[in-house]
Design an enzyme around this catalytic site. Sequence first.
Site, short mmCIF file in Angstrom:
data_model
loop_
_atom_site.label_atom_id
_atom_site.label_comp_id
_atom_site.label_asym_id
_atom_site.label_seq_id
_atom_site.Cartn_x
_atom_site.Cartn_y
_atom_site.Cartn_z
N HIS A 165 -31.59 -37.97 6.13
CA HIS A 165 -32.06 -39.31 5.84
C HIS A 165 -32.86 -39.33 4.54
O HIS A 165 -33.97 -38.80 4.48
CB HIS A 165 -32.92 -39.79 7.01
CG HIS A 165 -33.41 -41.18 6.90
ND1 HIS A 165 -34.75 -41.48 6.87
CD2 HIS A 165 -32.75 -42.36 6.84
CE1 HIS A 165 -34.90 -42.80 6.80
NE2 HIS A 165 -33.70 -43.34 6.77
N ARG A 166 -32.26 -39.91 3.50
CA ARG A 166 -32.85 -39.90 2.15
C ARG A 166 -33.11 -38.46 1.70
O ARG A 166 -34.10 -38.17 1.02
CB ARG A 166 -34.12 -40.74 2.09
CG ARG A 166 -33.91 -42.16 2.60
CD ARG A 166 -35.20 -42.97 2.66
NE ARG A 166 -35.06 -44.01 3.69
CZ ARG A 166 -36.06 -44.72 4.18
NH1 ARG A 166 -37.29 -44.53 3.73
NH2 ARG A 166 -35.86 -45.61 5.13
N ASP A 207 -29.82 -44.96 0.11
CA ASP A 207 -29.70 -46.42 -0.03
C ASP A 207 -29.38 -46.74 -1.48
O ASP A 207 -30.04 -46.23 -2.40
CB ASP A 207 -31.03 -47.08 0.35
CG ASP A 207 -31.52 -46.61 1.71
OD1 ASP A 207 -31.07 -47.16 2.71
OD2 ASP A 207 -32.35 -45.67 1.74
N HIS A 212 -34.86 -46.91 -1.47
CA HIS A 212 -34.82 -47.61 -0.19
C HIS A 212 -35.44 -49.00 -0.23
O HIS A 212 -34.81 -49.98 0.17
CB HIS A 212 -35.54 -46.79 0.89
CG HIS A 212 -35.62 -47.51 2.20
ND1 HIS A 212 -36.72 -48.27 2.57
CD2 HIS A 212 -34.73 -47.61 3.22
CE1 HIS A 212 -36.49 -48.80 3.76
NE2 HIS A 212 -35.31 -48.42 4.19
#
Length: 311
Positions: free
Chosen positions: A45-46, A74, A87
């Site tokens: 995640h990221r 994102d 994000h």
Amino acid sequence: MKRHATLALPLSLFAGALVVQTAQADTSALSQQLKDLESFQVIAHRGASGHAPESSMAALELAHAWGADYLELDIQMTSDGELVAFHDDTLERTSNGEGHINDHTLAELKDLDAGSWFNDAHPELADSAFEGAHILTLEEVFNRFGTDARYYLETKSPDLNPGVEEGLVRRLEAYDMIETGRVLIQSFDQESLLKIHELNPDIPLIQLVWYSPGDEDPERREEWTGVTPGPERITDEDFQAVADYAVGLGTNAYYEGEAMIDEGFVRQAQQNDLAVHVYTINDPEEMQQLIDWGVNGLFTDYPDRLIELTE
């Protein structure tokens, strides 16, 4: 559970979606990517954002070195049409900038420090190498990792980033990320995913959903965007409507510590040709519970923890 072991559930996973998604590009690499989604996926995640500034090259390097299956980012658009990995809609939380990210040119964003905030927020993990980290363009990420990585990209806030779908598909095609089975596209915005599907129907899509207690009746769970009913009312037809354009569902499992889905939800989604990826799970006990339920993957800020559980 063995890392990447195919789930024991009698899945017909992606049987219908695979036909749709590969109608024009039935390449072995893309087919293999879809087959791999039947197994458990570690989604960074990221990047490894529990260890380094989110969406930074340092976080991506760590996740890639540890063997995460997907680097999750994102994607937003600058005022001059460049795609960047960031994000928040605004700059303040994870940089020394101000205002909406899409009101700035790429040159303006590149002048920002997107790393020092992490040292301030996490002094126990502070590293002088994080100071001055740059906001990354999608091209920089692709140029660094190429087809040695897989990417899980979100069309972020499409209403604030008009044209992000066209820009993203152009870059994916230019870098040959689709037929080589390197990318998933996710979004909470169903219209954005349908637009991606129109632009290139071979790109595998993940519909994001968010379940929470209803405002009027906390016992009645609702989905934030209205894409599906609440988990206790969802039907095969609801899942099939998503499976018409997507190969998976990205969902939360908990809301303020309360379970929003259960093992039955996971199995029902899978029986309707949807993989189930749960975000964002950092606690090993929760990781293990969801693995035991048979989910197809987890988003986590700590891919090292998840890899250790699944090896």
